[in-house]
Design a protein around this motif. Structure first.
Motif: not given
Length: 181
Positions: A4, A7-8, A76, A79-80
């Protein structure tokens, strides 16, 4: 290993248009074509943005003319997404684009052109399935009715009878068990 935060940081290191395009690319399942991206994602400099994402190893080309996100990065990015960010509209364009691709098969005639088109669309089956599921979720009866016969023909041409039957059954069960308000 927690992906996470990686990826962020990766997403937020991108220029805003690159970040936005990457988030919208997450709507695709499996590989996708440039024509699909251009039809679904509103971006004037889409080819340059895709090239930049490839250069940064965030997007890859498994075969000539196709693009793909790594599944973990795709998850990911999905999910954002938040409501109001254009993702729902992109999802609708995805649904109409991919189910619209079946229109060439809608005549129901099995001939060499039909077989050739079904073969071309075989690369798109994961996105067609995703679009089909979205049409079911939205109770888009017109789109399902228009696409159903073509989907059946594609399944026949490609030897995917079990998968085609499962997709049609899924629509039937969902639409019968949960009518729209």
């Amino acid at each position: 290993l927690l992906l996470g935060p990686i990826c962020y940081e990766t997403l937020h290191a991108l220029v805003p248009v690159g970040r936005r395009v990457l988030q919208l690319l997450a709507i695709f399942q499996g590989s996708f074509s440039l024509a699909a991206v251009e039809a679904i994602i509103p971006c004037q400099e889409i080819q340059q943005t895709l090239s930049a994402l490839i250069d940064q190893a965030l997007l890859y080309t498994p075969t000539s003319g196709r693009y793909m996100l790594h599944p973990l990065l795709r998850r990911y990015a999905l999910e954002q997404t938040v409501s109001g960010d254009g993702s729902a509209e992109a999802g609708d364009r995805h649904m109409h684009y991919y189910l619209g691709q079946l229109d060439d098969l809608a005549a129901g005639v099995v001939n060499p052109q039909t077989w050739a088109r079904a073969t071309e669309l075989a690369e798109e089956i994961e996105n067609i399935y995703l679009a089909w599921k979205r049409a079911i979720a939205q109770f888009n009866l017109d789109l399902l009715a228009r696409s159903g016969p073509a989907l059946t023909l594609m399944a026949r041409c490609r030897g995917w009878l079990a998968r085609g039957a499962a997709m049609l059954r899924e629509a039937s069960v969902a639409l019968e068990s949960s009518p729209p308000d």
